[in-house]
Write a protein that holds these residues in place. Structure first.
Motif, short mmCIF file in Angstrom:
data_model
loop_
_atom_site.label_atom_id
_atom_site.label_comp_id
_atom_site.label_asym_id
_atom_site.label_seq_id
_atom_site.Cartn_x
_atom_site.Cartn_y
_atom_site.Cartn_z
N ALA A 210 0.84 -1.21 0.00
CA ALA A 210 0.00 0.00 0.00
C ALA A 210 0.86 1.25 0.00
O ALA A 210 0.59 2.21 -0.72
CB ALA A 210 -0.94 -0.01 1.20
N ILE A 211 1.92 1.25 0.80
CA ILE A 211 2.82 2.40 0.86
C ILE A 211 3.53 2.58 -0.48
O ILE A 211 3.63 3.67 -1.02
CB ILE A 211 3.82 2.25 2.02
N ALA A 212 4.00 1.48 -1.07
CA ALA A 212 4.70 1.56 -2.36
C ALA A 212 3.77 2.08 -3.45
O ALA A 212 4.16 2.89 -4.29
CB ALA A 212 5.26 0.19 -2.74
N ALA A 213 2.52 1.63 -3.45
CA ALA A 213 1.57 2.11 -4.44
C ALA A 213 1.30 3.60 -4.26
O ALA A 213 1.22 4.35 -5.23
CB ALA A 213 0.26 1.33 -4.34
N GLY A 214 1.19 4.04 -3.02
CA GLY A 214 0.98 5.46 -2.74
C GLY A 214 2.17 6.30 -3.16
O GLY A 214 2.02 7.41 -3.64
N LEU A 215 3.36 5.78 -3.00
CA LEU A 215 4.55 6.52 -3.40
C LEU A 215 4.72 6.54 -4.91
O LEU A 215 5.31 7.47 -5.45
CB LEU A 215 5.80 5.90 -2.74
N ALA A 216 4.20 5.53 -5.59
CA ALA A 216 4.36 5.48 -7.05
C ALA A 216 3.46 6.49 -7.75
O ALA A 216 3.80 7.00 -8.80
CB ALA A 216 4.05 4.07 -7.55
N LEU A 217 2.33 6.82 -7.16
CA LEU A 217 1.41 7.74 -7.81
C LEU A 217 1.99 9.13 -8.03
O LEU A 217 1.90 9.65 -9.13
CB LEU A 217 0.09 7.80 -7.03
N PRO A 218 2.64 9.75 -7.02
CA PRO A 218 3.23 11.05 -7.28
C PRO A 218 4.32 11.00 -8.34
O PRO A 218 4.46 11.91 -9.13
CB PRO A 218 3.79 11.48 -5.93
N SER A 219 5.07 9.90 -8.39
CA SER A 219 6.13 9.84 -9.40
C SER A 219 5.53 9.74 -10.79
O SER A 219 6.10 10.25 -11.75
CB SER A 219 7.09 8.68 -9.12
N LEU A 220 4.39 9.09 -10.94
CA LEU A 220 3.74 9.05 -12.25
C LEU A 220 3.24 10.44 -12.63
O LEU A 220 3.34 10.84 -13.78
CB LEU A 220 2.57 8.07 -12.23
N ALA A 221 2.71 11.16 -11.68
CA ALA A 221 2.21 12.50 -11.97
C ALA A 221 3.34 13.42 -12.37
O ALA A 221 3.19 14.21 -13.30
CB ALA A 221 1.49 13.07 -10.74
N THR A 222 4.48 13.32 -11.73
CA THR A 222 5.59 14.19 -12.10
C THR A 222 6.20 13.79 -13.43
O THR A 222 6.71 14.62 -14.14
CB THR A 222 6.67 14.22 -11.01
N ALA A 223 6.12 12.50 -13.77
CA ALA A 223 6.67 12.06 -15.06
C ALA A 223 5.88 12.69 -16.20
O ALA A 223 6.42 12.99 -17.24
CB ALA A 223 6.64 10.55 -15.15
N GLN A 224 4.57 12.87 -16.00
CA GLN A 224 3.75 13.45 -17.04
C GLN A 224 3.83 14.97 -17.03
O GLN A 224 3.42 15.61 -17.98
CB GLN A 224 2.30 13.01 -16.85
N ALA A 225 4.36 15.55 -15.97
CA ALA A 225 4.41 17.00 -15.84
C ALA A 225 5.75 17.58 -16.30
O ALA A 225 6.13 18.64 -15.87
CB ALA A 225 4.12 17.40 -14.40
N LYS A 226 6.45 16.86 -17.16
CA LYS A 226 7.72 17.38 -17.67
C LYS A 226 7.46 18.64 -18.47
O LYS A 226 6.53 18.69 -19.27
CB LYS A 226 8.38 16.37 -18.61
N PRO A 227 8.27 19.66 -18.29
CA PRO A 227 8.09 20.86 -19.11
C PRO A 227 8.41 20.56 -20.57
O PRO A 227 9.34 19.81 -20.88
CB PRO A 227 9.08 21.85 -18.52
N VAL A 228 7.61 21.14 -21.45
CA VAL A 228 7.80 20.96 -22.89
C VAL A 228 8.49 22.22 -23.41
O VAL A 228 8.00 23.33 -23.22
CB VAL A 228 6.46 20.74 -23.61
N VAL A 229 9.64 22.03 -24.07
CA VAL A 229 10.47 23.14 -24.51
C VAL A 229 10.68 23.07 -26.02
O VAL A 229 10.93 22.00 -26.57
CB VAL A 229 11.85 23.10 -23.80
#
Length: 120
Positions: free
Chosen positions: A13-32
């Motif tokens: 449960a903890i690992a799944a919770g920690l994985a969600l923010p990393s997925l959100a930040t992976a999609q939030a890469k700035p586009v240049v």
């Protein structure tokens, strides 16, 4: 009856919770997007520096493409939008047109600039 999670279930449960923010930040890469730099050189050998504008842009694109935290718009796509907007004829991109091109490309950031050689 009291239910309790096993240690493994808590860890999952903890690992799944920690994985969600990393997925959100992976999609939030700035586009240049990077535009060619303007040759603002002065002097009779001004034309000798015309290729430098593309070279500077290519160096920036290559450096940023190796950074996993940034998404770089393909140079071909940038060039096609610039030609479509008839900006290639003028050779100048002011802040207003840069914003318009950036929106068309889906870029959040647009890198543009110029250089000058005065020893001519």
């Amino acid at each position: 009856m009291k239910r309790s999670f096993s240690r493994g279930a808590w860890m999952l449960a903890i690992a799944a919770g920690l994985a969600l923010p990393s997925l959100a930040t992976a999609q939030a890469k700035p586009v240049v997007a990077v535009l060619y730099y303007d040759n603002n050189s002065i002097g009779r050998d001004r034309a000798d520096y015309d290729g430098l504008g593309k070279g500077i842009a290519d160096l920036l694109i290559n450096d940023m493409a190796s950074n996993p935290n940034v998404r770089v718009v393909e140079r071909d796509r940038v060039q096609s939008v610039i030609q479509e907007q008839a900006l290639a004829r003028t050779g100048q991109v002011d802040p207003e047109t840069a914003v318009r091109v950036g929106k068309m490309l889906g870029a959040q950031y647009m890198i543009t600039g110029g250089f000058m050689n005065v020893n001519g």
